[in-house]
Scaffold this active site. Structure first.
Site, short mmCIF file in Angstrom:
data_model
loop_
_atom_site.label_atom_id
_atom_site.label_comp_id
_atom_site.label_asym_id
_atom_site.label_seq_id
_atom_site.Cartn_x
_atom_site.Cartn_y
_atom_site.Cartn_z
N ASP A 8 0.88 -1.16 0.00
CA ASP A 8 0.00 0.00 0.00
C ASP A 8 0.93 1.23 0.00
OD1 ASP A 8 -2.41 1.60 0.53
OD2 ASP A 8 -1.53 1.85 2.52
N ASP A 10 0.02 5.08 0.71
CA ASP A 10 -0.19 6.08 1.74
C ASP A 10 -0.30 5.41 3.12
OD1 ASP A 10 -0.28 8.68 2.30
OD2 ASP A 10 -2.36 9.01 1.72
P1 B16 Z 1 -6.92 9.90 -4.23
P2 B16 Z 1 -3.65 4.20 -0.16
C1 B16 Z 1 -5.52 6.08 -0.28
O1 B16 Z 1 -4.21 5.66 -0.55
C2 B16 Z 1 -5.52 7.02 0.91
O2 B16 Z 1 -5.14 6.33 2.09
C3 B16 Z 1 -6.92 7.54 1.11
O3 B16 Z 1 -6.95 8.43 2.20
C4 B16 Z 1 -7.39 8.25 -0.17
O4 B16 Z 1 -8.72 8.71 -0.03
C5 B16 Z 1 -7.31 7.26 -1.34
O5 B16 Z 1 -5.98 6.78 -1.44
C6 B16 Z 1 -7.71 7.91 -2.66
O6 B16 Z 1 -6.77 8.88 -2.97
O7 B16 Z 1 -7.93 10.93 -3.86
O8 B16 Z 1 -5.52 10.42 -4.38
O9 B16 Z 1 -7.35 9.08 -5.43
O10 B16 Z 1 -3.59 4.16 1.33
O11 B16 Z 1 -4.58 3.15 -0.75
O12 B16 Z 1 -2.30 4.22 -0.82
MG MG Z 2 -2.87 3.23 3.23
#
Ligand code: B16
Ligand code: MG
Length: 210
Positions: A8, A10
């Site tokens: 993953d 973030d």
């Molecule tokens: P975006 P991950 C996720 O990343 C984030 O943790 C989450 O907070 C966010 O809403 C989601 O990506 C979508 O992100 O708006 O940039 O498309 O933890 O799956 O790497």
């Molecule tokens: Mg994450």
């Protein structure tokens, strides 16, 4: 012995939590709905639209699909402005060292992220070169806890789920990993989750597991 690891992004390789928070807070303020760090924590690993639904339901506000699209686009514009300030320093040295060591050991590495901004983040942080494949919000139709993003990542590196582990910080991500038949490794919030097969405190701990 696993042959591949899907990370993953973030919350595992780096954190853009504060940038998500600032962007959602500014649109929530404009809509007049309450939003704090506790609600922000519920958005980890959740897609952009599903995040907006959570914020609106907490604030008791209903919007049309068109209005929601506009709000999500506004949030993303502000979030991306934050991402432009990212540099390789946003990634802890031990993360880079761990990825390099795992590659040395012959493991295939992939990213499995819900974010549609994954490629921009990998580029800004210079993390892209560690990975054999990237599966993200741009190549899936169903968000975590659905396993699609990880199944695609495994497919991209030519391995079966049974041959891969998933490293996640979010409960929704661990659920997705288990639903897909992967070994789940949990860090941060996910370390204490019942469905996590192996809790770790730091990414470096992966070097004892693989
Ligand atoms: P975006 P991950 C996720 O990343 C984030 O943790 C989450 O907070 C966010 O809403 C989601 O990506 C979508 O992100 O708006 O940039 O498309 O933890 O799956 O790497
Ligand atoms: Mg994450």
């Amino acid at each position: 012995m696993k042959q591949g690891i899907i990370f993953d992004l973030d919350g595992v390789l780096l954190s853009t939590d504060e940038m998500h928070y600032a962007a959602w807070k500014s649109v929530a303020d404009e809509l007049g709905v309450p939003f704090d760090r506790q609600v922000n924590n519920l958005l980890r690993g959740v897609s952009r639209m599903a995040s907006l639904d959570i914020i609106l339901s907490h604030g008791g506000l209903t919007l049309s699909d068109e209005e929601k699209e506009a709000v999500a686009a506004r949030k993303n514009e502000r979030y991306r402005a934050g991402l432009q300030t990212l540099t390789p320093d946003a990634v802890a040295p031990q993360v880079r060292q761990t990825l390099a060591a795992l590659k040395e050991r012959g493991l295939k590495l992939a990213v499995g992220s819900s974010s549609r901004n994954t490629k921009l983040i990998l580029e800004k942080t210079d993390l892209g070169r560690f990975f054999d494949a990237v599966s993200d919000g741009t190549n899936i139709t169903r968000s975590k806890p659905d396993p699609e993003v990880f199944l695609k990542a495994a497919q991209f590196i030519g391995l079966a789920p049974d041959d891969c582990a998933v490293v996640e910080d979010a409960v929704a991500g661990i659920d997705a990993a288990k639903a897909g038949g992967f070994l789940s490794i949990g860090i941060g919030d996910a370390a204490g989750y019942a469905k996590t097969d192996h809790p770790i405190r730091s990414l470096r701990d992966l070097l004892d597991l693989f």
